[in-house]
Design an enzyme around this catalytic site. Sequence first.
Site, PDB file in Angstrom:
ATOM      1  N   GLU A  29       0.831  -1.200   0.000  1.00 15.15           N
ATOM      2  CA  GLU A  29       0.000   0.000   0.000  1.00 15.15           C
ATOM      3  C   GLU A  29       0.870   1.258   0.000  1.00 15.15           C
ATOM      4  O   GLU A  29       1.834   1.366   0.742  1.00 15.15           O
ATOM      5  CB  GLU A  29      -0.888  -0.015   1.253  1.00 15.15           C
ATOM      6  CG  GLU A  29      -1.776   1.199   1.403  1.00 15.15           C
ATOM      7  CD  GLU A  29      -2.515   1.201   2.738  1.00 15.15           C
ATOM      8  OE1 GLU A  29      -3.460   1.997   2.871  1.00 15.15           O
ATOM      9  OE2 GLU A  29      -2.136   0.424   3.644  1.00 15.15           O
ATOM     10  N   LYS A  38      -9.762   2.466  -2.998  1.00 19.20           N
ATOM     11  CA  LYS A  38     -10.233   1.899  -1.732  1.00 19.20           C
ATOM     12  C   LYS A  38     -11.631   2.406  -1.391  1.00 19.20           C
ATOM     13  O   LYS A  38     -11.897   3.612  -1.397  1.00 19.20           O
ATOM     14  CB  LYS A  38      -9.243   2.243  -0.619  1.00 19.20           C
ATOM     15  CG  LYS A  38      -9.549   1.594   0.724  1.00 19.20           C
ATOM     16  CD  LYS A  38      -8.484   1.947   1.755  1.00 19.20           C
ATOM     17  CE  LYS A  38      -8.752   1.294   3.101  1.00 19.20           C
ATOM     18  NZ  LYS A  38      -7.729   1.647   4.100  1.00 19.20           N
ATOM     19  N   CYS A  51      -5.429  -2.497   2.816  1.00 16.48           N
ATOM     20  CA  CYS A  51      -5.324  -2.357   4.266  1.00 16.48           C
ATOM     21  C   CYS A  51      -6.432  -3.110   4.979  1.00 16.48           C
ATOM     22  O   CYS A  51      -6.627  -4.295   4.759  1.00 16.48           O
ATOM     23  CB  CYS A  51      -5.296  -0.872   4.637  1.00 16.48           C
ATOM     24  SG  CYS A  51      -4.896  -0.547   6.377  1.00 16.48           S
TER      25      CYS A  51
END
Length: 547
Positions: free
Chosen positions: A313, A374, A424
Amino acid sequence: MPVDPPTDDPEKLNDDRDKTSGAGWMSRVIRYLAGLTGWRGALTTITLGAVAAAALPPVHFLPGLFAFSVLAWRLERGIGAAQAAWQGWLFGFGYHLAGLYWISNALLVESDKFAVFVPLAAIGLPMALACFPAAVMAFLPWLAAPGWLRAVAVAALWSSADYARGHLFTGFPWNLPAYAFSVSHELSQTASVTGAYGLSLLVLVFAVGPAVIAGPDRGFSRRRNLIGFGCLALPALLWAAGAARLDAAPPAADEKVVIRLVQGNIAQKDKWKPELRARHLATYLELSRARSPSHRAPGLADGTEPTVIIWPETAVPGFLAQDRNLRHAVAAAAPQTGTLVTGAPTISEDLPRRVYNSMIGIGADGLISARYDKVHLVPFGEYVPLRSLNLLPRVVQSFTDFTPGPARTPLNVAGLGLVSPLICYEIIFPGEVATGGGARPVAALLNLTNDAWYGRSSGPYQHLAISKMRAIEEGIPLIRAANTGISGIYDAYGRTMVQIPLSEKGIADGYLPMRSEQPTTYSIIGDLFYLIIFGILCIGILLYHKQ
């Protein structure tokens, strides 16, 4: 000679029975723990919650689960809703205080700005999360009369608190009791049927087994002992079923797909320093081009060229989609016929500017072939809820809050196949990680993360255990790239194919594991198993209550 008068006091009768049975010391300990009040009682309940959290990764002190039995003893006598809620809050506070202590580490990365908020994260968050068990434990006096059945009710109600915590207010299903069983591949396989919420309920039923067998004011009962020992036998039954499942599915891989994971191990305090960004990028480029990996999966020959390279990430310290020179620099490390996948921030072209936390696939030609933004952002990490009130700062600094992406859709990554992208903590949500519906077209769950915020703490180990359980639930392998670790490739049964340890700079090469041959039960019915078992328990308790 004087004779003591007869007594109808159950505690006195139990004391006499215990003295003749040899179990007196145990009964006295149980009654002592159950009867503590005031500040001693409150401190005891908080401590019990912390002991229960020690069963979670990476400590895995499984006897700590029996702290739930002591909680059940403290709730067994005739108490009201307010007292039951208070005990639930105290236990929940201790549980989350010990289980989530590491979150405050993120506020020490830039301690000059955020250290003042450490008490809010370390103490305030556990206080807030403890409201979930407090709310459900208030129903305990209504659900079960005083006695051993309250132990079963405690297990059922606590599991409902975890289910609510995973779904309300954006959800935070971290530290579910199910993850205590991640210590064993065999025990973890139950999640393929029950999911994490269902497995948590089974773990809690096991944890209250001693409270079913023995209590502060109870004598011997053959039926109750049979039920209690049945609770305690659950792990053995689950282990046997899990061992059979693993024996029937030896590790298998697609040898046409060779994955290279790159772990730069860059400290969070240095990650976004402008003067270091070029060095960080050079680290990833150098590792990606290395001829020999520091970690290699069994059966993979030395010198095998990767078909896909994966960075973690926000590994790229810049707007990759908008910066042509940066894009071509990264593309120089991409496989000639495959893809380099990396995390990077992206920014919208139109006004007002919107910033996304993105997963980007780029080919050797420098063109972006895949992108995912995301969807499930971290409150106070990537955006501030109720921003208009402006009460608290955001830990991840940029000139605006991150914007959630439109939807999670599969990414078609050349050299790897169709994957479900997860950035994440998006991977912590049971039932929300696989894209593509019941046909299960995705070849893998692809998780890019940055756990460097939490240093060498329990956090990265917990995150890994949670991620592996998603693979077991869905029957889909997991590919995980983390900045400081733990990175690895895990098959559809949660077994490690190759892994880079925490806080190690390195690369790992491995084949793509195969999906499970058949869809898992959980991938078809989701949390229905949990909801059915929870409903059966509650109905059974109520019916027994009314007898």
